[in-house]
Design a protein around this motif. Structure first.
Motif, mmCIF file in Angstrom:
data_model
loop_
_atom_site.group_PDB
_atom_site.id
_atom_site.type_symbol
_atom_site.label_atom_id
_atom_site.label_comp_id
_atom_site.label_asym_id
_atom_site.label_seq_id
_atom_site.Cartn_x
_atom_site.Cartn_y
_atom_site.Cartn_z
ATOM 1 N N ALA A 104 44.725 56.259 46.122
ATOM 2 C CA ALA A 104 44.651 56.690 47.591
ATOM 3 C C ALA A 104 43.243 56.783 47.785
ATOM 4 O O ALA A 104 42.294 57.697 47.210
ATOM 5 C CB ALA A 104 45.105 58.122 47.855
ATOM 6 N N SER A 105 42.659 56.098 48.862
ATOM 7 C CA SER A 105 41.255 55.936 49.110
ATOM 8 C C SER A 105 40.681 57.271 49.650
ATOM 9 O O SER A 105 39.417 57.495 49.636
ATOM 10 C CB SER A 105 40.891 55.087 50.112
ATOM 11 O OG SER A 105 41.606 55.089 51.222
ATOM 12 N N SER A 106 41.575 58.182 50.128
ATOM 13 C CA SER A 106 41.282 59.622 50.794
ATOM 14 C C SER A 106 40.985 60.443 49.452
ATOM 15 O O SER A 106 40.469 61.471 49.500
ATOM 16 C CB SER A 106 42.156 60.155 51.538
ATOM 17 O OG SER A 106 43.497 60.270 51.044
ATOM 18 N N ALA A 107 41.333 60.263 48.311
ATOM 19 C CA ALA A 107 41.581 60.994 47.109
ATOM 20 C C ALA A 107 40.428 60.644 46.039
ATOM 21 O O ALA A 107 40.232 61.471 45.096
ATOM 22 C CB ALA A 107 42.853 61.180 46.689
ATOM 23 N N GLY A 144 21.648 53.508 42.603
ATOM 24 C CA GLY A 144 21.881 51.896 42.584
ATOM 25 C C GLY A 144 23.537 51.696 42.180
ATOM 26 O O GLY A 144 23.617 50.505 42.114
ATOM 27 N N ALA A 145 24.037 52.605 41.831
ATOM 28 C CA ALA A 145 25.541 52.686 41.236
ATOM 29 C C ALA A 145 26.137 51.937 42.426
ATOM 30 O O ALA A 145 26.219 52.672 43.726
ATOM 31 C CB ALA A 145 26.010 53.836 40.796
ATOM 32 N N ARG A 146 27.053 51.040 42.116
ATOM 33 C CA ARG A 146 27.970 50.445 43.403
ATOM 34 C C ARG A 146 29.166 51.070 43.283
ATOM 35 O O ARG A 146 29.911 51.433 42.141
ATOM 36 C CB ARG A 146 28.298 49.064 42.763
ATOM 37 C CG ARG A 146 28.969 48.265 43.836
ATOM 38 C CD ARG A 146 29.031 46.798 43.907
ATOM 39 N NE ARG A 146 29.627 46.170 45.088
ATOM 40 C CZ ARG A 146 30.071 45.088 45.235
ATOM 41 N NH1 ARG A 146 29.620 44.300 44.196
ATOM 42 N NH2 ARG A 146 30.351 44.647 46.259
ATOM 43 N N THR A 147 29.641 51.544 44.484
ATOM 44 C CA THR A 147 30.766 52.523 44.745
ATOM 45 C C THR A 147 31.800 51.498 45.542
ATOM 46 O O THR A 147 31.501 50.840 46.401
ATOM 47 C CB THR A 147 30.351 53.617 45.721
ATOM 48 O OG1 THR A 147 29.627 54.627 45.041
ATOM 49 C CG2 THR A 147 31.571 54.435 45.930
ATOM 50 N N TYR A 148 33.068 51.533 45.257
ATOM 51 C CA TYR A 148 34.083 51.044 45.826
ATOM 52 C C TYR A 148 35.061 52.116 46.250
ATOM 53 O O TYR A 148 35.217 52.923 45.709
ATOM 54 C CB TYR A 148 34.835 49.974 44.836
ATOM 55 C CG TYR A 148 34.040 48.966 44.055
ATOM 56 C CD1 TYR A 148 34.121 47.890 44.751
ATOM 57 C CD2 TYR A 148 33.230 49.297 43.186
ATOM 58 C CE1 TYR A 148 33.520 46.921 43.876
ATOM 59 C CE2 TYR A 148 32.604 48.237 42.343
ATOM 60 C CZ TYR A 148 32.636 47.109 42.829
ATOM 61 O OH TYR A 148 31.973 46.116 42.406
ATOM 62 N N SER A 149 35.549 51.818 47.641
ATOM 63 C CA SER A 149 36.525 52.811 48.215
ATOM 64 C C SER A 149 37.760 52.353 49.171
ATOM 65 O O SER A 149 38.187 52.924 49.864
ATOM 66 C CB SER A 149 35.317 53.799 49.059
ATOM 67 O OG SER A 149 34.970 52.988 49.898
ATOM 68 N N SER A 150 38.037 51.025 48.876
ATOM 69 C CA SER A 150 39.380 50.379 49.456
ATOM 70 C C SER A 150 40.501 51.132 48.934
ATOM 71 O O SER A 150 41.528 50.761 49.752
ATOM 72 C CB SER A 150 39.206 49.078 49.409
ATOM 73 O OG SER A 150 39.613 48.619 48.182
#
Length: 126
Positions: free
Chosen positions: A65-68, A87-93
């Motif tokens: 769940a992208s909201s959590a 510079g850490a890459r964050t994913y949130s889809s």
């Protein structure tokens, strides 16, 4: 003339061989859903990947769940400290697909307390 024909044949064979190697590499990659049917969740640290034969070029699929939650690709220090560095890459889809290089990759959830509760994995791709 004969020499040119041999060279063209050799070049064609080399191109064909390289094409087959490329296709074999593409076909052999596999998708892995992190956490299997539970998805990307707390307390996954000691359960996943759990001896799976993961290779460079394989794809990790993070479902959540992208909201959590989120997924942050970190280095070893970030993994150990549960702290994404600069510079850490964050994913949130909520349905992230990450192609793995060879070697060890590290992932955490950066929502407060999640990583400390085992929402992190290290994956070594051969």
């Amino acid at each position: 003339m004969v020499r040119g024909s041999i060279s063209n044949t050799s070049t064609a064979n080399l191109v064909l061989f390289l094409g087959l190697v490329f296709l074999t590499t593409v076909v052999s990659s596999k998708e892995w859903v992190v956490g299997d049917d539970k998805g990307w969740t707390s307390h996954i640290e000691h359960l996943w990947p759990g001896g799976r034969p993961i290779h460079g070029g394989d794809v990790l699929v993070f479902k959540y769940a992208s909201s959590a939650h989120n997924v942050v690709e970190v280095d070893k220090a970030g993994y150990d400290s549960c702290s994404p560095g600069a510079g850490a890459r964050t994913y949130s889809s909520g349905n992230d697909r990450i192609t793995l290089p060879r070697g060890t990759s590290y992932f955490i959830c950066s929502f407060p307390g999640h990583c400390k509760n085992g929402m992190k994995i290290s994956v070594t791709a051969q």
